[in-house]
Scaffold this motif. Sequence first.
Motif, mmCIF file in Angstrom:
data_model
loop_
_atom_site.group_PDB
_atom_site.id
_atom_site.type_symbol
_atom_site.label_atom_id
_atom_site.label_comp_id
_atom_site.label_asym_id
_atom_site.label_seq_id
_atom_site.Cartn_x
_atom_site.Cartn_y
_atom_site.Cartn_z
ATOM 1 N N MET A 1 0.847 -1.184 0.000
ATOM 2 C CA MET A 1 0.000 0.000 0.000
ATOM 3 C C MET A 1 0.888 1.242 0.000
ATOM 4 S SD MET A 1 -3.091 -0.726 2.542
ATOM 5 C CE MET A 1 -4.223 -2.015 2.228
ATOM 6 N N GLY A 2 0.310 2.359 -0.425
ATOM 7 C CA GLY A 2 1.080 3.585 -0.504
ATOM 8 C C GLY A 2 1.303 4.224 0.850
ATOM 9 N N ARG A 3 2.353 4.966 0.934
ATOM 10 C CA ARG A 3 2.693 5.651 2.199
ATOM 11 C C ARG A 3 1.608 6.642 2.604
ATOM 12 N NH1 ARG A 3 9.035 7.073 1.190
ATOM 13 N NH2 ARG A 3 9.738 4.935 1.004
ATOM 14 N N LYS A 4 1.072 7.343 1.602
ATOM 15 C CA LYS A 4 0.045 8.341 1.914
ATOM 16 C C LYS A 4 -1.210 7.675 2.457
ATOM 17 C CE LYS A 4 1.615 11.655 -1.532
ATOM 18 N NZ LYS A 4 1.269 12.405 -2.720
ATOM 19 N N PHE A 5 -1.567 6.531 1.897
ATOM 20 C CA PHE A 5 -2.751 5.820 2.368
ATOM 21 C C PHE A 5 -2.568 5.376 3.817
ATOM 22 C CE2 PHE A 5 -6.605 3.590 2.110
ATOM 23 C CZ PHE A 5 -6.426 2.330 2.672
ATOM 24 N N ILE A 6 -1.403 4.833 4.115
ATOM 25 C CA ILE A 6 -1.132 4.376 5.491
ATOM 26 C C ILE A 6 -1.147 5.558 6.455
ATOM 27 C CG2 ILE A 6 0.604 3.314 6.984
ATOM 28 C CD1 ILE A 6 1.374 1.558 4.582
ATOM 29 N N ALA A 7 -0.571 6.688 6.003
ATOM 30 C CA ALA A 7 -0.556 7.877 6.856
ATOM 31 C C ALA A 7 -1.980 8.359 7.124
ATOM 32 C CB ALA A 7 0.259 8.976 6.198
ATOM 33 N N ALA A 8 -2.845 8.289 6.125
ATOM 34 C CA ALA A 8 -4.222 8.719 6.320
ATOM 35 C C ALA A 8 -4.949 7.801 7.289
ATOM 36 C CB ALA A 8 -4.946 8.752 4.962
ATOM 37 N N VAL A 9 -4.703 6.506 7.204
ATOM 38 C CA VAL A 9 -5.351 5.566 8.126
ATOM 39 C C VAL A 9 -4.876 5.808 9.552
ATOM 40 C CG1 VAL A 9 -5.539 3.116 8.730
ATOM 41 C CG2 VAL A 9 -5.795 3.838 6.353
ATOM 42 N N VAL A 10 -3.580 6.036 9.712
ATOM 43 C CA VAL A 10 -3.042 6.292 11.060
ATOM 44 C C VAL A 10 -3.616 7.587 11.620
ATOM 45 C CG1 VAL A 10 -0.925 6.838 12.324
ATOM 46 C CG2 VAL A 10 -0.949 4.941 10.703
ATOM 47 N N ALA A 11 -3.727 8.618 10.768
ATOM 48 C CA ALA A 11 -4.287 9.883 11.231
ATOM 49 C C ALA A 11 -5.739 9.706 11.653
ATOM 50 C CB ALA A 11 -4.173 10.939 10.136
ATOM 51 N N VAL A 42 -12.902 8.124 2.716
ATOM 52 C CA VAL A 42 -13.054 8.673 1.369
ATOM 53 C C VAL A 42 -11.717 9.217 0.868
ATOM 54 C CG1 VAL A 42 -14.127 10.528 0.053
ATOM 55 C CG2 VAL A 42 -15.504 9.125 1.562
ATOM 56 N N VAL A 43 -11.004 9.959 1.706
ATOM 57 C CA VAL A 43 -9.700 10.512 1.322
ATOM 58 C C VAL A 43 -8.726 9.382 1.025
ATOM 59 C CG1 VAL A 43 -7.727 11.835 2.163
ATOM 60 C CG2 VAL A 43 -10.031 12.698 2.508
ATOM 61 N N GLY A 44 -8.726 8.342 1.855
ATOM 62 C CA GLY A 44 -7.832 7.204 1.634
ATOM 63 C C GLY A 44 -8.134 6.502 0.320
ATOM 64 N N LYS A 45 -9.418 6.345 0.003
ATOM 65 C CA LYS A 45 -9.800 5.693 -1.243
ATOM 66 C C LYS A 45 -9.381 6.520 -2.455
ATOM 67 C CE LYS A 45 -11.983 2.734 -3.860
ATOM 68 N NZ LYS A 45 -11.284 1.585 -4.329
ATOM 69 N N ASP A 49 -6.814 5.192 -5.301
ATOM 70 C CA ASP A 49 -7.169 5.144 -6.718
ATOM 71 C C ASP A 49 -6.189 5.936 -7.576
ATOM 72 O OD1 ASP A 49 -9.303 3.533 -6.176
ATOM 73 O OD2 ASP A 49 -10.799 5.152 -6.244
ATOM 74 N N GLN A 50 -5.735 7.061 -7.051
ATOM 75 C CA GLN A 50 -4.792 7.890 -7.801
ATOM 76 C C GLN A 50 -3.464 7.167 -8.004
ATOM 77 O OE1 GLN A 50 -5.532 10.720 -9.254
ATOM 78 N NE2 GLN A 50 -3.504 10.976 -10.100
ATOM 79 N N THR A 51 -2.964 6.503 -6.976
ATOM 80 C CA THR A 51 -1.701 5.779 -7.122
ATOM 81 C C THR A 51 -1.856 4.611 -8.087
ATOM 82 O OG1 THR A 51 -2.192 4.458 -5.155
ATOM 83 C CG2 THR A 51 -0.831 6.420 -4.840
ATOM 84 N N GLN A 52 -3.002 3.943 -8.071
ATOM 85 C CA GLN A 52 -3.222 2.843 -9.019
ATOM 86 C C GLN A 52 -3.264 3.356 -10.453
ATOM 87 O OE1 GLN A 52 -3.246 -0.438 -8.559
ATOM 88 N NE2 GLN A 52 -2.664 0.012 -6.461
ATOM 89 N N ARG A 53 -3.888 4.504 -10.676
ATOM 90 C CA ARG A 53 -3.960 5.085 -12.011
ATOM 91 C C ARG A 53 -2.573 5.490 -12.499
ATOM 92 N NH1 ARG A 53 -7.635 9.346 -11.279
ATOM 93 N NH2 ARG A 53 -9.118 7.794 -10.606
ATOM 94 N N ASN A 54 -1.747 6.017 -11.605
ATOM 95 C CA ASN A 54 -0.384 6.404 -11.983
ATOM 96 C C ASN A 54 0.431 5.180 -12.373
ATOM 97 O OD1 ASN A 54 -0.901 9.084 -11.594
ATOM 98 N ND2 ASN A 54 0.011 9.168 -9.551
ATOM 99 N N ARG A 55 0.238 4.086 -11.695
ATOM 100 C CA ARG A 55 0.980 2.869 -12.031
ATOM 101 C C ARG A 55 0.547 2.319 -13.384
ATOM 102 N NH1 ARG A 55 0.787 -0.296 -6.295
ATOM 103 N NH2 ARG A 55 2.176 1.106 -5.180
#
Length: 182
Positions: A1-11, A42-45, A49-55
Amino acid sequence: MGRKFIAAVVAAALTVTAFGTAPARADNDLLKTLAIVAGAAVVGKVIYDQTQRNRQNQIVSRNVAPPPVYYQAPAQKTYRAPMPQSVLRPVARPQTVWAEPLDPRPLPKRADRKLLPGDCLQSVDTRDGRVRFFAQDCLERNYSYVNRLPQDCAVRFRSYNGPREGYDARCLRDEGYQLARM
């Protein structure tokens, strides 16, 4: 998973635990907590999705193309009936002897238009060098379509024997005319 997603979940987890330590007010705090958790989800999703689209948009290029794959159709089995011996024996055929050789048919007039007579091609030395041209008077005697020759190819020059008129051979060749060799 992306770092930003994990950071959002922790926050989101930290904010939920912070509300848990506050004094309990049932209706108001529970709705706020649910709204925050839903917003974080919602922010995490969106981030995921953005990271998946970039890949998926990354272009991978390699210098070596995969080799082509050829498939061979399976051989079809056909049944052939044995041929009778009378068919397999060679049959003597009469030899045809022509009384005189056949001449080729003449070309149609429309094909003959682009063939220039070879007798009219001349090469003359001038001060500027050698000039290859089709003489005007020879073409008028031996070629029926002189009036259809391109006027851009018409030349006038002075040779050691006097002024000459005709059509430049290279220009006519570029226009599609050929030398009739007979």
